[in-house]
Design an enzyme around this catalytic site. Structure first.
Site, PDB file in Angstrom:
ATOM      1  CG  HIS A  55      39.750 -34.174  38.982  1.00  0.00           C
ATOM      2  ND1 HIS A  55      38.741 -33.245  39.169  1.00  0.00           N
ATOM      3  CD2 HIS A  55      40.713 -33.852  39.882  1.00  0.00           C
ATOM      4  CE1 HIS A  55      39.081 -32.413  40.149  1.00  0.00           C
ATOM      5  NE2 HIS A  55      40.273 -32.760  40.584  1.00  0.00           N
ATOM      6  CD  GLN A  77      41.754 -26.330  45.194  1.00  0.00           C
ATOM      7  OE1 GLN A  77      40.520 -26.371  45.249  1.00  0.00           O
ATOM      8  NE2 GLN A  77      42.463 -27.267  44.618  1.00  0.00           N
TER       9      GLN A  77
END
Ligand code: CA
Length: 418
Positions: free
Chosen positions: A136, A243
């Site tokens: 990730h 974000q």
């Protein structure tokens, strides 16, 4: 582990077998919030067993310990106590044990799971989110920075994390509203404000701590599991546009703190024992305080499904907890190495759990690769991110021979902006 059988009927592929017996808080039309244990399609009402004296050998158990609105006080009694409770229930449910099966309280003690509403299992004081999947972190680093240097220099030396928000953690079944916020895409001259256009899930597991420490104390990797009660599935909702604009220099804030969803049953570390295995090899070697003497990874299958409004659900991700580069013992050792104290009921999420293959990525950001590869959900439906009316469902289970232990699910519907 020897094979166990129970007098409770267990549907095929049930996560809640005699080997599991997770703890949760439930209520129904008749019963106030209380502690239960899932088995098949039933919930064992622990307060009934206590009233009837089945826990008599645990003399220090307060009378009302199972009828409190969270598991915090029960967990705080310590592992020797919670382990004995779980073992006692397991013994009572064994096929050849008649003491509960033939008892007059049986009907009262075994509640239908379908008729129960699951509540938050613990009152969470503090919540931390790690970033422990190398796949990730590499995917995100490649997308947002540089594919050649996707991992920042600290990543392989410490389990990166941040302090999240506990107030907005909700149990499965509670819908969320699309968050609003500020974003500035690269082509925009100035920031704009509105509903997030890139709402995403993050597939994670989270552990609950069951033993507190005092400020100044540190937990070693060897002692870490004494402080860990069990795990839940964790969906760390993320607004990618909010974000991306806000995260420099201090990290996640409003892109994350509007909601996180958990599965309501806490699967104990004891139940996961048969699925323990060693994690990926760590290179370079970690500093001594992060070194481990035993295995702290677990072979847990994880899946994510999306169900658009009025359509059937479609699986978009198959991953596994064993891929995580940093394990739970290292996470807790690192978290407390500076003397940070922890409390019973704190929650520690793993970070998005992505595997190596594109179908094992644990977020839409990665699955649809920043919107460049929309996912085909069938029935003519494609998704780059999560739309209003979509329900995101995460499931997790471990299986070894006849032994299956699972988490049930965390499902959350996304409603339009409020
Ligand atoms: Ca996360």
């Amino acid at each position: 582990m020897s094979q166990l059988s129970t007098w409770v009927q267990i549907p095929n592929n049930s996560d809640f077998t005699i080997y599991n017996l997770p703890f949760g808080i439930f209520q129904n039309k008749r019963l106030s919030p209380r502690a239960g244990m899932a088995i098949g399609d039933k919930i064992v009402d622990l307060s009934v067993l206590h009233q009837e004296g089945f826990f008599a050998e645990l003399s220090q158990l307060p009378t009302d310990i199972f009828v409190r609105a969270s598991l915090n006080d029960l967990i705080a009694l310590g592992k020797p106590v919670t382990r004995k409770i779980r073992e006692k229930v397991q013994e009572l449910l064994l096929a050849d044990n008649e003491s509960l099966r033939e008892h007059q309280c049986r009907g009262k003690a075994m509640v239908n799971r379908k008729e129960a509403k699951m509540l938050m299992p613990v009152q969470i004081g503090d919540y931390t989110d790690f970033y422990s999947s190398i796949e990730h972190a590499t995917n995100v680093g490649s997308m947002f920075r540089d594919p050649e240097n996707a991992l920042l220099p600290n990543w392989k030396h410490l389990p990166v994390g941040y302090h999240g928000r506990a107030s907005s953690i909700i149990p499965s079944g509670v819908p969320i509203h699309r968050p609003k916020g500020q974003y500035k895409d690269p082509h925009m001259e100035a920031p704009e404000f509105g509903p997030s256009r890139r709402l995403d899930f993050e597939l994670e597991l989270a552990f609950v701590t069951g033993k507190s420490t005092k400020m100044g104390d540190s937990i070693s990797t060897s002692d870490a599991e004494d402080h860990i009660f069990g795990f839940v599935l964790f969906n760390d909702w993320s607004a990618r546009d909010i974000q991306a604009w806000e995260y420099v220099p201090l990290g996640p804030f409003l892109g994350k703190n509007f909601a996180s969803s958990i599965s309501p049953w806490i699967v104990t570390l004891e139940a996961l024992e048969p699925f323990r295995l060693s994690g990926p090899k760590q290179d370079p070697q970690v500093l001594p305080y992060l070194a481990c003497k035993k295995d702290h990874s677990f072979d847990l299958n994880l899946e994510v499904y999306i169900q658009p409004e009025g359509k059937s659900e479609s699986r978009v991700c198959i991953s596994n907890f064993k891929h995580m580069y940093w394990n739970i013992a290292q996470q807790l050792a690192h978290h407390t190495v500076n003397g940070c104290n922890i409390n019973v009921g704190d929650l520690y999420a793993s970070g998005t759990i992505s595997g190596k293959t594109p179908d094992s990525f644990g977020s839409m950001l990665e699955l649809a690769w920043k919107g460049t590869k929309p996912l085909d959900l069938g029935e003519g439906v494609f998704r780059k991110f999560i739309e209003d009316g979509d329900t995101v469902i995460m499931r997790g289970f471990a299986q070894k021979d006849q032994i299956r232990v699972g988490f049930g699910e965390v499902n959350t519907k996304v409603l339009p902006t409020k």
